[in-house]
Structure formats: C-alpha cells, structure tokens
Design an enzyme around this catalytic site. Structure first.
Site, PDB file in Angstrom:
ATOM      1  CG  HIS A  73      -1.872  -1.095   1.352  1.00  0.00           C
ATOM      2  ND1 HIS A  73      -1.765  -2.082   2.297  1.00  0.00           N
ATOM      3  CD2 HIS A  73      -2.971  -1.393   0.624  1.00  0.00           C
ATOM      4  CE1 HIS A  73      -2.758  -2.929   2.165  1.00  0.00           C
ATOM      5  NE2 HIS A  73      -3.517  -2.542   1.158  1.00  0.00           N
ATOM      6  NE  ARG A  88      -8.889 -12.126   2.945  1.00  0.00           N
ATOM      7  CZ  ARG A  88      -9.492 -11.348   2.046  1.00  0.00           C
ATOM      8  NH1 ARG A  88      -8.824 -10.892   1.006  1.00  0.00           N
ATOM      9  NH2 ARG A  88     -10.766 -11.022   2.191  1.00  0.00           N
TER      10      ARG A  88
END
Ligand code: PAF
Length: 284
Positions: free
Chosen positions: A39, A189
């Site tokens: 990100h 995740r």
C-alpha cells in the site's frame, strides 16, 4: 503530518473539490486498511504523479461472501494513519458502512466479462462489491489518478474495465506486487498465517518461479506450466483453489503461450483456512 480523517461523503466531496479547484492534481489509493509496504508503494507513487494523495480505508462488506472473513478482517486504524502520514497522504476517507451503503441503497456496478473466471467464479458477488465501491470512491473523489496493486490482478482488470466503460476519466495505475524477502506477496491476510503456514505459503511464489523457469527453457504448453505450480502447492500441503495461465488482458484461458502475447499466471490456494492469491507475467 497526520492526515485529515474524513468520515462522511459530504465532507469528502467538499475536501476533494477544494483540491481540484485549487488546480492541484489528486491521486487516490483505495484500501481496506491493515496497510503494508505494498500500500505504501502505491501512496508514494501517487505522490510522484499528483500534488495531493488521498487514501480510503474501508473494509467493504459487499465484496465479502456470507462465509468469508468480513468480521475478522484485520484492522489497525492507528497504525494505518501513521503509515499514511509517513507516506505523505493528506486525507483518509474512513467511513462507517452505513455512510457508504445507507438505507435504500440499491445501485450496483457489474463488470460482466473479466470478472467471470478465476476469483469471480469462486467468490460469487465479490467483484460486484469491488466494482461498486471503487466506482463510488472514484465518483466521490474524482481523482486524476487512482492506484491499485497488481497483487489483485483480476481486480485491476475489473477496475480498468469499469473506468473505461463508465467514462470516469480517471487514470488507473497498476503497481507491481511488493514481496517479502523470501518471495511471499504482501497481503493483509498474511496476518492470519501461523509460523508453519507462513512457510507453506511460499509454495505459491515457488511454484510460479518453477513455471517461469520452464518457460525460459522453452516450454510453451500451458498444462505443463500449470502442473509445475500444482506440484509445489501439493508438496507444501496447500489446497489449490485454481491455477490458470490466461491472456493478460482478457483473462481468457490459454492452451499455449505464444511469442508476443502477454500472458499471466494466476494462482489461488488455501493455507489451512487462509486463502492466498498471487500472479506473475509469463512470456510477453
Ligand atoms: O484491494 C482492496 O483492498 C479492495 O478490494 C479495494 C480495491 C480497496 C475495494 O474495496
């Protein structure tokens, strides 16, 4: 500096409008939070392509199936805001679900072709939820550019299609997957993995490397390349969800990789109950 936290659609629309009116270019990085270096690379790229970078942090309920991990999806708003600050993000839209989907909400966006196979076939409704929330975010911010990771390769194709088909006029940038030193693709995740699962998960990148090696040695038959990935998944005790070698744009399955035709190897597998995905280009 700490980013401005925007909680409502109205204040976000006003903020974005003020940026555009001042003549500055706006970049948007949509996320579901629990931010990692992947990100951050999108945010930094956004700074290079625009004057102001905004992000959204919203765990979007409409893209989760009824038995999926919505309620336990990892969250860390404080840590995320610190990462946004150090990446130079000026504003973060972090709404409640009811702000994005108020009572009476009834309009969804469906991309009908590139969303059909792979993750779309295994996660019914997933890309409808993604396409809907991304369309809403692009319409709300009206950014000049929006950035997404190639780790979610099919998602990126879905977003490219909706932007083009709906004439949204936003430049969509796909950025390379950021990996841990040992090859594991960064994903929020990954936080679900046990130390043992973390080792098993390397079979995805190892399998893709094996297929790439075969391709470099001259193998062009897709079943042979796919089998190389499957062997690694099996050896590590992973349950395959799918392994496909597809046309890089249409995502249609290929039977051979032809010179000059960009192809993409897409992998999804379960490490215990955690579903991981990864992909890489082959040939081209
Ligand atoms: O890739 C994600 O984190 C999400 O699917 C996105 C694009 C932010 C939409 O919720």
């Amino acid at each position: 500096m700490a980013p401005l936290v925007l909680r409502t659609v109205a204040e976000t629309a006003a903020w974005a409008e003020s940026i555009r009116r001042s003549g500055r270019r706006l970049a948007l990085v949509p996320t579901m939070g629990y931010l990692h270096d992947g990100h951050v690379s999108l945010m930094r790229e956004g700074r290079g392509r625009a004057d102001v970078v905004a992000a959204s942090i919203f765990v979007n309920p409409t893209q989760f199936g009824p038995t999926e991990d919505l309620s336990r999806y990892p969250r860390d708003m404080e840590g995320d805001l610190a990462k946004c600050a150090s990446a130079g993000v000026e504003a973060v839209f972090a709404p409640e679900p009811s702000e994005v989907y108020p009572p009476g909400f009834q309009t969804y966006v469906e991309v009908t072709q590139v969303s059909q196979g792979q993750c779309g076939a295994r996660r019914p409704g997933h890309f409808k939820g993604v396409a809907t929330v991304v369309t809403k975010l692009l319409c709300l911010f009206k950014p000049h550019v929006a950035l997404f990771g190639e780790k979610d390769y099919q998602q990126l194709q879905v977003i490219r299609a909706l932007e083009r088909d709906l004439n949204l006029g936003v430049e969509i940038i796909g950025m390379p997957t950021i990996r841990e030193a040992d090859g594991l693709a960064m994903s929020s995740r990954n936080a679900y993995l046990s130390p043992e699962g973390r080792k098993q998960a390397l079979a995805l990148s190892r399998g893709m490397a094996a297929a790439q090696a075969l391709y470099r040695q001259g193998t062009r038959e897709v079943p042979v390349l796919v089998s190389a990935v499957r062997r690694e998944l099996e050896a590590a005790g992973l349950r395959e969800d799918y392994v496909e070698l597809v046309d890089a744009t249409s995502l249609s399955p290929l039977s051979t990789v032809s010179p000059g035709q960009p192809a993409r190897l897409l992998v999804a597998a379960f490490v215990g109950t955690t579903r991981l995905i990864d992909n890489q280009p082959i040939g081209g």
